[in-house]
Write a protein that holds these residues in place. Structure first.
Motif, PDB file in Angstrom:
ATOM      1  N   ARG A  85     -13.308 -16.706  72.364  1.00  0.00           N
ATOM      2  CA  ARG A  85     -13.482 -17.445  71.031  1.00  0.00           C
ATOM      3  C   ARG A  85     -14.243 -16.597  70.143  1.00  0.00           C
ATOM      4  O   ARG A  85     -15.165 -15.897  70.867  1.00  0.00           O
ATOM      5  CB  ARG A  85     -13.616 -18.882  71.179  1.00  0.00           C
ATOM      6  CG  ARG A  85     -15.215 -18.926  71.434  1.00  0.00           C
ATOM      7  CD  ARG A  85     -15.796 -20.419  71.550  1.00  0.00           C
ATOM      8  NE  ARG A  85     -17.143 -20.392  71.659  1.00  0.00           N
ATOM      9  CZ  ARG A  85     -17.965 -20.705  71.020  1.00  0.00           C
ATOM     10  NH1 ARG A  85     -17.605 -21.036  69.632  1.00  0.00           N
ATOM     11  NH2 ARG A  85     -19.284 -21.109  71.238  1.00  0.00           N
ATOM     12  N   CYS A  87     -15.232 -18.067  66.928  1.00  0.00           N
ATOM     13  CA  CYS A  87     -15.620 -18.926  66.130  1.00  0.00           C
ATOM     14  C   CYS A  87     -16.938 -19.286  66.080  1.00  0.00           C
ATOM     15  O   CYS A  87     -17.684 -18.848  66.826  1.00  0.00           O
ATOM     16  CB  CYS A  87     -14.818 -20.291  66.301  1.00  0.00           C
ATOM     17  SG  CYS A  87     -15.039 -21.003  68.039  1.00  0.00           S
ATOM     18  N   CYS A 110      -8.203 -23.420  65.069  1.00  0.00           N
ATOM     19  CA  CYS A 110      -7.569 -22.227  64.293  1.00  0.00           C
ATOM     20  C   CYS A 110      -6.629 -21.635  64.784  1.00  0.00           C
ATOM     21  O   CYS A 110      -6.053 -22.074  65.925  1.00  0.00           O
ATOM     22  CB  CYS A 110      -8.930 -21.401  64.306  1.00  0.00           C
ATOM     23  SG  CYS A 110      -8.855 -20.042  65.605  1.00  0.00           S
ATOM     24  N   CYS A 118      -6.687 -16.581  71.840  1.00  0.00           N
ATOM     25  CA  CYS A 118      -7.574 -17.316  72.310  1.00  0.00           C
ATOM     26  C   CYS A 118      -7.249 -18.180  73.340  1.00  0.00           C
ATOM     27  O   CYS A 118      -6.447 -19.041  73.203  1.00  0.00           O
ATOM     28  CB  CYS A 118      -8.373 -18.045  71.204  1.00  0.00           C
ATOM     29  SG  CYS A 118      -9.920 -18.853  71.446  1.00  0.00           S
ATOM     30  N   PRO A 121     -10.908 -23.061  74.117  1.00  0.00           N
ATOM     31  CA  PRO A 121     -11.845 -23.988  74.538  1.00  0.00           C
ATOM     32  C   PRO A 121     -12.195 -25.295  73.799  1.00  0.00           C
ATOM     33  O   PRO A 121     -12.989 -26.079  73.960  1.00  0.00           O
ATOM     34  CB  PRO A 121     -12.938 -23.218  75.264  1.00  0.00           C
ATOM     35  CG  PRO A 121     -12.877 -21.980  74.290  1.00  0.00           C
ATOM     36  CD  PRO A 121     -11.535 -21.837  73.786  1.00  0.00           C
ATOM     37  N   CYS A 122     -11.813 -25.033  72.433  1.00  0.00           N
ATOM     38  CA  CYS A 122     -12.171 -26.112  71.422  1.00  0.00           C
ATOM     39  C   CYS A 122     -11.158 -27.302  71.683  1.00  0.00           C
ATOM     40  O   CYS A 122     -11.487 -28.483  71.240  1.00  0.00           O
ATOM     41  CB  CYS A 122     -12.136 -25.495  70.068  1.00  0.00           C
ATOM     42  SG  CYS A 122     -10.389 -25.093  69.509  1.00  0.00           S
TER      43      CYS A 122
HETATM   44  S1  SF4 Z   1      -8.816 -21.451  68.878  1.00  0.00           S
HETATM   45 FE1  SF4 Z   1     -10.667 -22.844  68.931  1.00  0.00          FE
HETATM   46  S2  SF4 Z   1     -12.059 -21.865  70.312  1.00  0.00           S
HETATM   47 FE2  SF4 Z   1     -10.455 -20.207  69.818  1.00  0.00          FE
HETATM   48  S3  SF4 Z   1     -11.502 -19.286  68.109  1.00  0.00           S
HETATM   49 FE3  SF4 Z   1     -10.061 -20.686  67.167  1.00  0.00          FE
HETATM   50  S4  SF4 Z   1     -11.425 -22.457  66.808  1.00  0.00           S
HETATM   51 FE4  SF4 Z   1     -12.613 -20.953  68.280  1.00  0.00          FE
END
Ligand code: SF4
Length: 254
Positions: A85, A87, A110, A118, A121-122
């Protein structure tokens, strides 16, 4: 009046005073060059980010690199390739093996999850262990111990060549080259910087010899030259307090 025990100490003191007071007519030691490093953060879901300043927060730093602009691009490239990630730190994380109290479904925060760059993991897109394995791959790449991310790109490039998709293959070739150069720079720099870790013995003006601890090119400590076992032990303890010093070779230069 200030007592300075030797010429080396005088030069260091002069440099520090110039940097502090920035005298108008001084030319040397006033220029501040900007360097970038790669920071592997210490978080629940670690990130690799380009930074221009290192702070003692438990993170790992790789570099520095003189070209601040290109480092950002290359680090982004590596993060996307490995699936880490990028972010903000405040983004809430939720791993797939985490207990969900309210049973709500989560969606990635996102577009990177949809693009497949990515592991998300969010939103439970990956387990904690699987994400940490990717972090370990990125770390090994930065340490020059693996070229797995490059191998993945090479496979993609070969299949693009087989499809006669020359434009995409050329793009992949450039990305491979950029990452290769980045890894080579890190390896070369690591060798140079490790050679700048040593103890420097300087004879004083009136027998006041000093021992300077230079670590990775920076003056970290100054000690009176030890004359007894007790004093030597004190220096050893100071070394031990310095992070990671134990793994490095102790050499004395005159
Ligand atoms: S997908 Fe989720 S964890 Fe990955 S960069 Fe975007 S917000 Fe961050």
């Amino acid at each position: 009046m200030e007592y300075i025990p030797n010429e080396f100490s005088t030069l260091v003191r002069e440099m520090k005073l110039i940097q502090r007071w920035q005298p108008r007519f001084n030319v040397q030691h006033k220029r501040k060059r900007m360097y970038a490093s790669v920071k592997l953060t210490r978080e629940v879901a670690p990130r690799i980010v380009p930074v221009t300043r290192a702070i003692p927060d438990g993170s790992l730093y790789f570099g520095p690199f003189p070209a601040v602009g290109t480092v950002g691009e290359t680090v982004r490239e590596l993060a996307h390739l490995v699936g880490l990630r990028d972010c903000p730190r405040s983004t809430p994380m939720f791993f797939d093996d985490q207990l969900e109290v309210f049973g709500e479904s989560r969606t990635p925060l996102c577009i990177r999850a949809e693009l497949g760059t990515c592991l998300a993991p969010c939103s439970g897109g990956v387990s904690g262990d699987a994400y940490r394995q990717k972090v370990a791959t990125a770390r090994r790449f930065l340490e020059g111990r693996t070229r797995a991310p490059l191998a993945a790109l090479e496979i993609r490039m070969q299949s693009a060549v087989a499809r006669i998709d020359s434009e995409y293959a050329a793009q992949l070739r450039d990305r491979i080259k950029r990452l290769q150069n980045f890894q080579e720079h890190l390896a070369a720099f690591r060798g140079r910087i490790e050679s700048l870790t040593f103890l420097y013995r300087v004879p004083g003006f009136v027998g006041d010899s000093r021992l300077y601890l230079i670590r990775r090119g920076r003056l970290r400590h100054e000690f009176p030259y030890p004359t007894s076992e007790g004093e030597r032990r004190k220096i050893d303890e100071a070394f031990a307090r310095l992070k990671k010093w134990r793994g490095e070779r102790r050499r004395v230069r005159d």
